[in-house]
Design a protein around this motif. Structure first.
Motif, short mmCIF file in Angstrom:
data_model
loop_
_atom_site.label_atom_id
_atom_site.label_comp_id
_atom_site.label_asym_id
_atom_site.label_seq_id
_atom_site.Cartn_x
_atom_site.Cartn_y
_atom_site.Cartn_z
N VAL A 81 0.84 -1.20 0.00
CA VAL A 81 0.00 0.00 0.00
C VAL A 81 0.88 1.25 0.00
O VAL A 81 0.54 2.25 -0.64
CB VAL A 81 -0.95 -0.02 1.21
CG1 VAL A 81 -1.76 1.27 1.27
CG2 VAL A 81 -1.89 -1.21 1.12
N LEU A 82 2.00 1.20 0.70
CA LEU A 82 2.94 2.33 0.68
C LEU A 82 3.44 2.58 -0.74
O LEU A 82 3.50 3.72 -1.21
CB LEU A 82 4.11 2.04 1.61
CG LEU A 82 5.28 3.03 1.56
CD1 LEU A 82 4.85 4.42 2.03
CD2 LEU A 82 6.45 2.52 2.41
N THR A 83 3.81 1.50 -1.44
CA THR A 83 4.25 1.63 -2.82
C THR A 83 3.14 2.23 -3.69
O THR A 83 3.40 3.11 -4.54
CB THR A 83 4.65 0.25 -3.38
OG1 THR A 83 5.76 -0.25 -2.61
CG2 THR A 83 5.04 0.34 -4.84
N GLN A 84 1.92 1.80 -3.48
CA GLN A 84 0.80 2.34 -4.24
C GLN A 84 0.59 3.82 -3.93
O GLN A 84 0.34 4.63 -4.84
CB GLN A 84 -0.46 1.54 -3.92
CG GLN A 84 -1.64 1.85 -4.82
CD GLN A 84 -2.83 0.98 -4.51
OE1 GLN A 84 -3.05 0.58 -3.37
NE2 GLN A 84 -3.63 0.66 -5.52
N TRP A 85 0.67 4.17 -2.66
CA TRP A 85 0.49 5.57 -2.27
C TRP A 85 1.52 6.47 -2.95
O TRP A 85 1.19 7.54 -3.47
CB TRP A 85 0.59 5.69 -0.75
CG TRP A 85 0.53 7.10 -0.24
CD1 TRP A 85 -0.34 8.08 -0.63
CD2 TRP A 85 1.36 7.69 0.76
NE1 TRP A 85 -0.11 9.25 0.07
CE2 TRP A 85 0.93 9.04 0.92
CE3 TRP A 85 2.41 7.22 1.55
CZ2 TRP A 85 1.54 9.91 1.84
CZ3 TRP A 85 3.00 8.09 2.46
CH2 TRP A 85 2.57 9.41 2.60
#
Length: 214
Positions: free
Chosen positions: A102-106
């Motif tokens: 999710v961090l990568t997506q953000w």
């Protein structure tokens, strides 16, 4: 998006923390006292489901829409950044991906396209005349395509160096998906300019609708 190596996770966390700190330093919550509260709440209600779409699709090449460029047009970059952070938190709570994914997506679906959209908007304001078509076609449509594609290129190049997907096929997919984001952003921007310009923090009647000088 797959989980990143530890050093890349640290880099993404640093990028996210730096962008969020800068945005909060500008005190963007002051803008919520006006008409922008409605689009901000709408983004929190709708955007997480757009980001959750890849988790609902079959494994392999997944469709990922951003919405970050439209959010910058509506809220401005300082307010869009914390809203994107809240969207990522909701995606983590509702979905089944680990926090690193999710961090990568953000970072790559949210922050990087939003920041590039800010840069494109600044360049258009600096070098092109104030015109409604420059805003809707240039900044909202073509600017979104460029911002989302460049963010995808950076992501794919980094992951290609790490042994990810074939770079050529990934870039073709990023190019096609960027136009999907561009179409949605251009459509909503044109509708908001016509019917709800108060929902666009980057729009100004005085700038874009002023009569030509004699």
């Amino acid at each position: 998006m797959s989980a990143a190596p530890f050093w890349l996770t640290v880099l993404e966390a640093g990028m996210g923390a730096g962008a969020l700190a800068l945005a909060l330093w500008l005190r963007p919550w002051r803008m919520l006292q006006g008409a922008l509260l409605t689009p901000a709440l709408a983004a929190l209600a709708c955007l997480p489901w757009l980001w959750l779409l890849p988790q609902k699709l079959p494994q392999g090449l997944q469709v990922q829409l951003s919405g970050a460029c439209l959010l910058v047009l509506m809220l401005g970059w300082p307010l869009a950044v914390p809203v994107l952070a809240l969207v990522a938190v909701l995606v983590w709570l509702i979905g089944h991906q680990p926090w690193t994914a999710v961090l990568t997506q953000w970072v790559w679906v949210g922050l990087v396209p939003a920041t590039l959209a800010l840069a494109v908007g600044a360049a258009l304001r600096r070098w092109l005349p104030p015109n409604i078509f420059i805003y809707t076609l240039g900044r909202a449509f073509l600017g979104t395509a460029l911002s989302v594609f460049l963010a995808g290129v950076l992501f794919e190049v980094i992951h290609h160096l790490l042994g990810g997907n074939t770079l050529h096929e990934a870039l073709v997919a990023r190019w096609l998906m960027a136009w999907g984001d561009a179409f949605l952003t251009g459509l909503f921007a044109a509708v908001f300019v016509a019917f709800a310009p108060q929902w666009l923090a980057t729009w100004s009647d005085a700038r874009y609708l002023k009569p030509p000088s004699a």
